[in-house]
Design a protein around this motif. Structure first.
Motif, PDB file in Angstrom:
ATOM      1  N   GLU C 146       0.732 -24.129 -25.945  1.00 14.98           N
ATOM      2  CA  GLU C 146       1.368 -22.687 -25.782  1.00 14.98           C
ATOM      3  C   GLU C 146       2.607 -22.500 -26.791  1.00 14.98           C
ATOM      4  N   ASN C 147       3.405 -23.498 -26.683  1.00 13.96           N
ATOM      5  CA  ASN C 147       4.601 -23.414 -27.517  1.00 13.96           C
ATOM      6  C   ASN C 147       4.383 -23.476 -29.009  1.00 13.96           C
ATOM      7  N   SER C 148       3.326 -24.314 -29.354  1.00 14.92           N
ATOM      8  CA  SER C 148       2.916 -24.467 -30.730  1.00 14.92           C
ATOM      9  C   SER C 148       2.269 -23.238 -31.295  1.00 14.92           C
ATOM     10  N   LEU C 149       1.399 -22.808 -30.380  1.00 12.31           N
ATOM     11  CA  LEU C 149       0.730 -21.434 -30.711  1.00 12.31           C
ATOM     12  C   LEU C 149       1.658 -20.417 -31.027  1.00 12.31           C
ATOM     13  N   LYS C 150       2.755 -20.280 -30.100  1.00 12.68           N
ATOM     14  CA  LYS C 150       3.792 -19.385 -30.143  1.00 12.68           C
ATOM     15  C   LYS C 150       4.562 -19.567 -31.603  1.00 12.68           C
ATOM     16  N   ASP C 151       4.757 -20.859 -31.775  1.00  6.05           N
ATOM     17  CA  ASP C 151       5.504 -21.214 -33.056  1.00  6.05           C
ATOM     18  C   ASP C 151       4.760 -20.556 -34.222  1.00  6.05           C
ATOM     19  N   SER C 152       3.508 -20.711 -34.162  1.00  6.41           N
ATOM     20  CA  SER C 152       2.892 -20.457 -35.254  1.00  6.41           C
ATOM     21  C   SER C 152       2.425 -19.068 -35.163  1.00  6.41           C
ATOM     22  N   GLY C 153       2.960 -18.228 -34.289  1.00 10.13           N
ATOM     23  CA  GLY C 153       2.760 -16.834 -34.280  1.00 10.13           C
ATOM     24  C   GLY C 153       1.321 -16.417 -33.993  1.00 10.13           C
ATOM     25  N   TRP C 155       0.044 -16.921 -30.757  1.00 12.24           N
ATOM     26  CA  TRP C 155      -0.086 -16.997 -29.205  1.00 12.24           C
ATOM     27  C   TRP C 155      -0.546 -15.615 -28.750  1.00 12.24           C
ATOM     28  N   GLU C 156       0.068 -14.564 -29.095  1.00 12.02           N
ATOM     29  CA  GLU C 156      -0.163 -13.251 -28.684  1.00 12.02           C
ATOM     30  C   GLU C 156      -1.757 -12.944 -28.772  1.00 12.02           C
ATOM     31  N   GLU C 157      -2.469 -13.390 -30.151  1.00 11.37           N
ATOM     32  CA  GLU C 157      -3.478 -12.975 -30.598  1.00 11.37           C
ATOM     33  C   GLU C 157      -4.838 -13.851 -29.774  1.00 11.37           C
ATOM     34  N   VAL C 158      -4.371 -15.140 -29.262  1.00 17.23           N
ATOM     35  CA  VAL C 158      -5.266 -15.820 -28.981  1.00 17.23           C
ATOM     36  C   VAL C 158      -5.258 -16.238 -27.472  1.00 17.23           C
ATOM     37  N   LYS C 159      -4.274 -15.824 -26.663  1.00 22.73           N
ATOM     38  CA  LYS C 159      -3.864 -16.405 -25.289  1.00 22.73           C
ATOM     39  C   LYS C 159      -4.849 -16.234 -24.582  1.00 22.73           C
ATOM     40  N   ASP C 160      -5.724 -15.033 -24.587  1.00 20.82           N
ATOM     41  CA  ASP C 160      -6.739 -14.760 -23.593  1.00 20.82           C
ATOM     42  C   ASP C 160      -8.236 -15.597 -24.169  1.00 20.82           C
ATOM     43  N   ARG C 161      -8.259 -16.045 -25.062  1.00 23.12           N
ATOM     44  CA  ARG C 161      -9.449 -16.852 -25.653  1.00 23.12           C
ATOM     45  C   ARG C 161      -9.273 -18.319 -26.253  1.00 23.12           C
ATOM     46  N   GLY C 166     -12.235 -22.284 -32.381  1.00 24.26           N
ATOM     47  CA  GLY C 166     -11.540 -22.216 -33.449  1.00 24.26           C
ATOM     48  C   GLY C 166     -11.799 -21.764 -34.762  1.00 24.26           C
ATOM     49  N   THR C 167     -13.402 -22.181 -34.956  1.00 24.86           N
ATOM     50  CA  THR C 167     -14.056 -21.560 -36.198  1.00 24.86           C
ATOM     51  C   THR C 167     -14.420 -20.114 -36.160  1.00 24.86           C
ATOM     52  N   GLY C 168     -14.279 -19.531 -35.107  1.00 24.05           N
ATOM     53  CA  GLY C 168     -14.491 -18.115 -34.845  1.00 24.05           C
ATOM     54  C   GLY C 168     -13.440 -17.100 -35.376  1.00 24.05           C
ATOM     55  N   LEU C 169     -12.209 -17.508 -35.455  1.00 20.85           N
ATOM     56  CA  LEU C 169     -11.295 -17.023 -35.926  1.00 20.85           C
ATOM     57  C   LEU C 169     -11.182 -16.451 -37.306  1.00 20.85           C
ATOM     58  N   SER C 170     -10.484 -15.303 -37.728  1.00 20.60           N
ATOM     59  CA  SER C 170     -10.312 -14.917 -39.041  1.00 20.60           C
ATOM     60  C   SER C 170      -9.763 -16.043 -39.951  1.00 20.60           C
ATOM     61  N   LEU C 177      -3.804 -21.511 -36.956  1.00 23.00           N
ATOM     62  CA  LEU C 177      -4.217 -22.519 -36.076  1.00 23.00           C
ATOM     63  C   LEU C 177      -3.826 -23.906 -36.451  1.00 23.00           C
ATOM     64  N   CYS C 178      -4.315 -24.206 -37.750  1.00 22.53           N
ATOM     65  CA  CYS C 178      -3.980 -25.466 -38.450  1.00 22.53           C
ATOM     66  C   CYS C 178      -2.670 -25.894 -38.364  1.00 22.53           C
ATOM     67  N   ILE C 179      -1.606 -24.815 -38.808  1.00 20.17           N
ATOM     68  CA  ILE C 179      -0.176 -25.125 -38.768  1.00 20.17           C
ATOM     69  C   ILE C 179       0.175 -25.243 -37.203  1.00 20.17           C
ATOM     70  N   ALA C 180      -0.156 -24.641 -36.117  1.00 20.83           N
ATOM     71  CA  ALA C 180       0.094 -24.812 -34.876  1.00 20.83           C
ATOM     72  C   ALA C 180      -0.565 -26.303 -34.627  1.00 20.83           C
ATOM     73  N   ARG C 181      -1.487 -26.656 -35.068  1.00 19.45           N
ATOM     74  CA  ARG C 181      -2.139 -27.992 -34.798  1.00 19.45           C
ATOM     75  C   ARG C 181      -1.149 -29.005 -35.416  1.00 19.45           C
ATOM     76  N   ALA C 182      -0.491 -28.847 -36.381  1.00 23.21           N
ATOM     77  CA  ALA C 182       0.256 -29.663 -37.082  1.00 23.21           C
ATOM     78  C   ALA C 182       1.662 -29.843 -36.326  1.00 23.21           C
ATOM     79  N   ILE C 183       2.138 -28.550 -35.991  1.00 27.82           N
ATOM     80  CA  ILE C 183       3.532 -28.831 -35.518  1.00 27.82           C
ATOM     81  C   ILE C 183       3.332 -29.200 -34.020  1.00 27.82           C
ATOM     82  N   ALA C 184       2.037 -29.140 -33.333  1.00 25.18           N
ATOM     83  CA  ALA C 184       1.964 -29.574 -31.893  1.00 25.18           C
ATOM     84  C   ALA C 184       2.374 -31.161 -31.879  1.00 25.18           C
ATOM     85  N   VAL C 185       2.454 -31.887 -32.960  1.00 30.66           N
ATOM     86  CA  VAL C 185       2.635 -33.314 -32.942  1.00 30.66           C
ATOM     87  C   VAL C 185       4.400 -33.477 -33.069  1.00 30.66           C
TER      88      VAL C 185
END
Ligand SMILES: Nc1ncnc2c1ncn2[C@@H]1O[C@H](COP(=O)(O)OP(=O)(O)O)[C@@H](O)[C@H]1O
Ligand SMILES: [Mg+2]
Lengths: 461, 434, 272
Positions: C146-153, C155-161, C166-170, C177-185
């Motif tokens: 949640e935090n990583s997605l929030k940090d990458s901005g 969260w609001e767009e994907v929190k319900d799905r 992940g390949t279905g996003l624009s 999402l890739c940035i969120a994935r990077a900062i999650a570590v």
């Protein structure tokens, strides 16, 4: 004078037409007339005109006179033989055929001599007819083509049209082959199911085909014949399963190693080495299984107190497994390599180890392709014949024990159809019914595998 | 930014955790790598095992034991009619002449010993003498030393497969025979040399004189028929489907069809040959022409599929260039596309041919299993092929057939290796082009 | 350990200030070869803590190659050889003692083309923490995601799905999402190789805003083709040409008064 001379004659005639066509075109050109195409196209045009219909009629007569005569000749077979219970058209025809070729086995009945003389006469007549038809076609239609030549004539376009139609025709062969397979299998199978109920074939638990001759001859085997194919399918399943137990782990781990861990040099050595396994003829595997692996397993089994049959599902399945390793490793390697590098980068960029990238990223992405490769390997295992014939035996035991001798669908088809068969008999026909089920199963597997691969490709395009 | 979270790890904490997990993860990684190595090692060792087991049996199969005898070639007894015709020689008494020269060496006493002595020399010895006389009639009336193959049981004994220690009743040869063989060895009359028969002999029920020549020629004829039919048809179909076929239902059906044919088990093609070619068209059984036709239909899908790939791999720019100078489509294809695609098409064809060369089951079914002694002279003479010969020999009980079978397998494998090497070289050439 | 004495004592042709006061990464005399071919020639540069530095230069000049040296992504290319020294917190990252796994966990990377795993959005972000064992419970993992997605901005767009793929996003969402994935570590540094080149202007603007935000907590090295982008987000800029580092300095300075002729030519659009 025989069929070959005729063939050469036809070729010569068309060559002659080529010469005339070419010459006419050249003379037109020499008169300063502007030709539509290069002169040799006119020659080719006339030659094709001459050879195609004549060759067609030649082959037609060559193939169908035999069929016609073999039916007509039955007139000459005495009534009592035709009506006798042992009547067998194939044998009667073979008898006459041998006489025609001058091969005699002891005394001939009179009717055979008469029939064979008639046959020889017919054959001669048919050859003369063939000469007449083919040559007149070669000359006549060739002349029609020749008359077409004039200055405006677009011979190149016509030649190309003919060649393209020939190319198209050759693609029909594939269809004809399929039709041939389907028909030969379905008709005979229908006849089989007219004798043996489909329910017995599909659900019966004993497979013990007998020649009707043997039954009739009172060999004490009356009523013993039974055509329950379940043991064959169980045997096929058992052997394929053993083969998969060998080939799937080895094939998959090899593919993973070769595509992810191996350096270029290792790859260039081991990939072809693995592929050699698929290039070795199955009869060699069969020999290896029967003479080396089976005794090893028997001795190994007796060491640990297991009773392994000298022809066992285990030996055949094991060797078959070795054979299909490359089917799994090659195709899996391909699909693993097709996983986009960007996905690997994503994994490594996060600090995954190779193991983690493989198990979490690559395998899941390549899974459909890997499954397809396994399905294709299964279909290959089901269709494999020689290893089973040579190493698993022909005893139709209904057994799930890998140490027993079992047999498979393909092995039964081959043993039933090798050598002399009684056509018409339920035993012979049963091979066709088995083949029908075999085709259906492999086609379903193939369809499914191709479907999976296609889906997979689309995913990454 | 989420400043108020207490749980989100700082970089320092995270890297400590990561560092602590690394050893375990590296071990796992090493394990997977080891599994991969083991898998490849297993596959390769199976391959080596297979080759070693075949070659260790097959190389000795190219050699066999011979006995050298001084034979007096009595003109009257060998050639009773005196016209040196094959019939006359056939009616002659070569067999007893050979036996007599043998008796001279080993001096058998009584009927029992003579009977034992007869077992030593291959039953084919008389044919050898007849042949020599036919080749050169001047030798008649002279005494010359000739080497004859020993009988297969003696051969196995000399190789040590039949053991002296085994009780006589359980041996295939009795003590008298062994005594004679020892005598012959002592006189240096037994020799071990490259077999006269394995490469030049034909199918025979006696293993010491059996050879693969007939089967080899049968294989070549069958393969030739297969190539002549399958290659043009395959290439023509590939060109049509790739360049001319309209995209419609029919071509779609053809394509699906070809893919499916590639998956059909080979026994089914045997059934096709049996039911259609023999059953409907009335072709004779056992002939290379029929075998070649069946194999051609079997390899057709392979050739079509690889030819299409080769055609597709020709860069479109080359076609454009040809069109650009006004070549017709057919000219473009025949002058530019096909020559460039040829190595690829040949590669696929050779691979298909290699498959066909090793194919057994369908040929068994169309009767190429018949016990054929004669060497086929053409595609319409009955014949057999190498893999079928291997299958038949593998079934025979005589010990010596195991070696001969392995030798035949070696010949088959050598051929396959040549074909595949040719395919690899062609492919290399193809790769260099672009 | 790279000894302190020689790190600021290096010969270089590079114009401008290659040193920083608080260096996180120190690169000295780095050469990179692909087989025989040299792609990076004698590059020395420092990257400071919590700075955003952009690498610019014409295509093929070796920006990506150099960037990939910093987290040893070049290890995955067989032919690639790296010479010279690169250290993170004064520890040579090419030292045998260093495990690439730990290194890459500290230095995250975002690629040119968004490359989400073919898994759910949640799984994409949770993947790093999972393999590294950064969470001990489902709740913690949820929190990190949640935090990583929030940090990458995102969260609001994907929190319900979160469970949809992940390949279905624009494209822009995928890259975030890739940035969120990077900062999650919880990395210290994030490397970005032309993260916006596959995106439309609106998505690009969002990512740029995100990078500006992230710059407060992480060092960010970004390769970009767009000089406006470099000017908008980075404090320092390095100009590469044919494998050499030509000029480094304050972004403003590089773009207003470059000292080197080549740099000037590139900035003014004469080299492209
Ligand atoms: N995997 C590789 N193998 C060989 N050469 C490469 C490889 N990757 C890049 N190069 C070469 O290295 C040089 C630098 O490439 P790159 O770092 O991708 O440039 P940039 O990212 O600045 O456009 C180029 O000349 C390129 O051709
Ligand atoms: Mg780049």
């Amino acid at each position: 004078m025989n069929e070959y001379t005729l063939l050469i004659l036809l070729l010569l005639i068309s060559l002659l037409w080529f010469y005339f066509g070419n010459k006419t075109a050249l003379s037109l050109k020499n008169k300063q007339l502007k030709l539509n195409s290069l002169p040799h196209y006119y020659g080719i045009y006339v030659a094709l005109y001459s050879i195609i219909p004549s060759l067609f009629s030649y082959l037609l007569i060559l193939v169908f006179d035999g069929i016609l005569f073999s039916n007509l000749i039955m007139e000459f077979v005495p009534k009592e033989i035709l009506n006798s219970p042992d009547f067998n058209k194939t044998i009667v025809l073979a008898q006459i055929d041998n006489a025609v070729r001058g091969i005699y086995f002891g005394e001939q009945p009179d009717w055979v001599t008469i029939a064979s003389n008639q046959m020889i006469e017919w054959n001669n007549q048919s050859l003369i007819l063939n000469f007449f038809c083919s040559i007149s076609l070669a000359l006549g239609i060739g002349y029609l083509g020749f008359k077409n030549i004039h200055q405006e004539f677009r011979s190149r376009n016509s030649v190309e049209k003919i060649i393209i139609s020939l190319l198209g025709l050759s693609s029909i062969i594939a269809i004809l082959t399929t039709i041939g397979i389907v028909f030969s299998v379905i008709f005979e199978s229908l006849r089989f199911f007219a004798i043996i109920p489909a329910s017995e074939f599909l659900f019966g638990l004993t497979w013990n085909p007998q020649f009707e001759g043997a039954e009739r001859a009172g060999s004490g085997q009356e009523g013993l014949a039974s055509y329950g194919s379940v043991p064959l399918f169980v045997g096929t399943f058992l052997i394929s399963l053993i083969a998969l137990c060998v080939s799937v782990p080895i094939g998959l781990f090899s593919a993973v190693y070769l595509s992810e861990y191996a350096n270029k040099k290792e790859r260039s050595i081991f990939k072809p080495l693995l592929e050699i396994l698929a290039g070795i003829p199955t009869v060699v595997y069969g020999f290896f299984a029967a003479l080396t692996v089976a005794p090893l397993m028997r001795n190994g089994g007796s060491l640990i107190g297991l009773d392994v049959a000298s022809e066992s599902a285990l030996a055949a399945g094991f060797v078959m497994g070795i054979m299909i390793i490359p089917f799994i490793s090659s195709l899996s390697d391909d699909v693993i390599n097709a996983v986009p590098q960007s996905l690997r980068d994503a994994g490594y960029g996060l600090g995954s180890t190779k193991n983690e990238v493989i198990t979490n990223v690559i395998i899941p992405a390549a899974l459909p392709g890997i499954i397809a490769s396994i399905i294709l390997a299964v279909s290959r295992a089901i269709g494999e014949t020689m290893i089973v014939v040579m190493a698993a035996g022909l005893a139709a035991n209904l057994s799930f024990n890998p140490l027993d001798a079992v047999t498979t669908v393909t092995a039964q088809i081959v043993t039933i159809l090798v050598g002399d068969q009684e056509f018409e008999s339920a035993k012979t026909l049963s091979a066709f019914a088995l083949a029908l089920t075999l085709i259906v199963i492999t086609l379903i597997l193939n369809f499914y595998a191709l479907h999976v691969v296609k889906k997979y490709r689309e995913q990454y395009e | 930014m989420n400043k108020n979270n207490s749980k989100m790890l700082t970089a320092d904490e995270a890297s400590k955790i990561v560092a602590s997990s690394v050893i375990r993860r590296r071990k796992k990684d090493a394990r997977l790598k080891t599994y991969g190595r083991i898998a490849i090692g297993l596959a390769v060792s199976f391959l080596i095992f297979l080759f070693v087991s075949i070659f260790s049996k097959g190389i000795p199969g190219f050699f066999q034991y011979y006995v050298t005898l001084d034979v007096y070639l009595d003109r009257d007894r060998l050639d009773p009619k005196g016209d040196l015709s094959p019939e006359s020689l056939y009616n002659g008494d070569a067999r007893s002449i050979v036996l007599e020269s043998l008796y001279k060496v080993i001096n058998p006493k009584g009927r029992k010993e003579k009977k034992a002595a007869k077992k030593i020399i291959s039953s084919n010895a008389d044919v050898r003498i007849s042949k020599m006389v036919l080749d050169n009639s001047k030798i008649l009336g002279k005494t010359i030393s000739i080497t004859f193959a020993v009988d297969d049981d003696i051969d196995s004994f000399l190789r040590g497969y039949i053991k002296r220690e085994t009780p006589s009743s359980e041996r295939r040869i009795n003590d008298t025979v062994i005594k004679f063989v020892d005598k012959l060895s002592a006189e240096n009359r037994i020799s071990y040399k490259f077999s006269d028969y394995i490469l030049t002999g034909s199918a025979s029920r006696s293993p010491e004189i059996a050879g693969i020549k007939g089967a080899f020629i049968g294989s070549m004829l069958t393969l030739a028929v297969c190539f002549i039919i399958a290659f043009p048809l395959g290439v023509a179909t590939a060109v049509y489907l790739e360049e001319f076929a309209p995209k419609n239902r029919i071509t779609e059906i053809i394509e699906v069809n070809i893919n499916n044919l590639a998956a059909v088990p080979s026994v089914v093609f045997g059934i096709l040959g049996l039911a259609i070619f023999i059953g409907v068209f009335g072709m004779p059984r056992s002939i290379p022409l029929l075998g070649g036709m069946v194999l051609a239909l079997m390899t057709l899908p392979t050739i079509i599929i690889s030819s299409r790939a080769a055609i597709r791999a020709v860069p479109p720019s080359i076609k454009d260039a040809a069109y650009g100078i006004g070549a017709s489509k057919l000219q473009t294809i025949f002058h530019h596309v096909l020559p460039l695609a040829m190595p690829g098409m040949l590669t696929g064809t050779i691979i298909g041919m290699a498959q066909a060369l090793g194919e057994t089951a369908p040929l068994l079914m169309i009767g190429m299993v018949a016990f054929i002694v004669d060497i086929p002279g053409g595609v319409t003479d009955p014949g057999t092929v190498l893999p079928v010969q291997i299958f038949m020999w593998a079934d025979f009980a005589e010990r010596m057939f195991i070696q001969k079978t392995s030798s035949a397998i070696i010949v088959l494998l050598v051929f396959l290796i040549f074909m595949n090497a040719a395919a690899v070289i062609l492919r290399k050439k193809l790769e260099r082009r672009w | 350990m790279v000894s302190n004495s020689n790190i600021n004592n290096v010969k270089t042709k590079t114009i401008g200030e290659i040193f920083s006061k608080d260096p996180k990464i120190i690169c000295r005399n780095v050469d990179v070869f692909y087989g025989e071919k040299q792609a990076i020639k004698d590059v020395s540069i420092d990257i400071a803590s919590r700075e955003i530095i952009s690498f610019i230069g014409p295509s093929g000049c070796g920006k990506s190659t150099f960037l990939r040296c910093l987290n040893r992504m070049n290890d995955t290319i067989d032919t690639c050889k790296v010479k010279g020294s690169i250290s993170l917190d004064k520890e040579d990252i090419y030292d045998e003692k260093i495990d690439v796994v730990t290194l890459r966990a500290k230095i995250g990377m975002v690629f040119q083309k968004p490359n989400p795993f073919p898994k759910s959005i949640y799984e994409n972000v949770a993947y790093g923490p999972k393999i590294h064992g950064l969470s001990s419970s489902k709740e913690e993992l949820d929190f990190i995601v949640e935090n990583s997605l929030k940090d990458s901005g995102l969260w609001e767009e994907v929190k319900d799905r979160l469970q949809s793929p992940g390949t279905g996003l624009s494209g822009g969402q995928q890259q975030r999402l890739c940035i969120a994935r990077a900062i999650a570590v919880s990395p210290e540094i994030i490397l970005m190789d032309e993260p916006c080149s596959a995106l439309d202007p609106i998505a690009t603007a969002k990512i740029e805003e995100l990078i500006n935000q992230l710059g407060k907590n992480y060092s960010i090295v970004i390769v970009t083709h767009s000089m406006q982008q470099a000017a908008r987000i980075s404090q320092r800029t390095a100009y590469f040409h044919l494998g050499e580092l030509i000029e480094v300095g304050e972004t403003k300075k590089i773009f207003t008064m470059p000292e080197d002729k080549q740099t000037e030519a590139y900035i003014s659009g004469r080299i492209g």
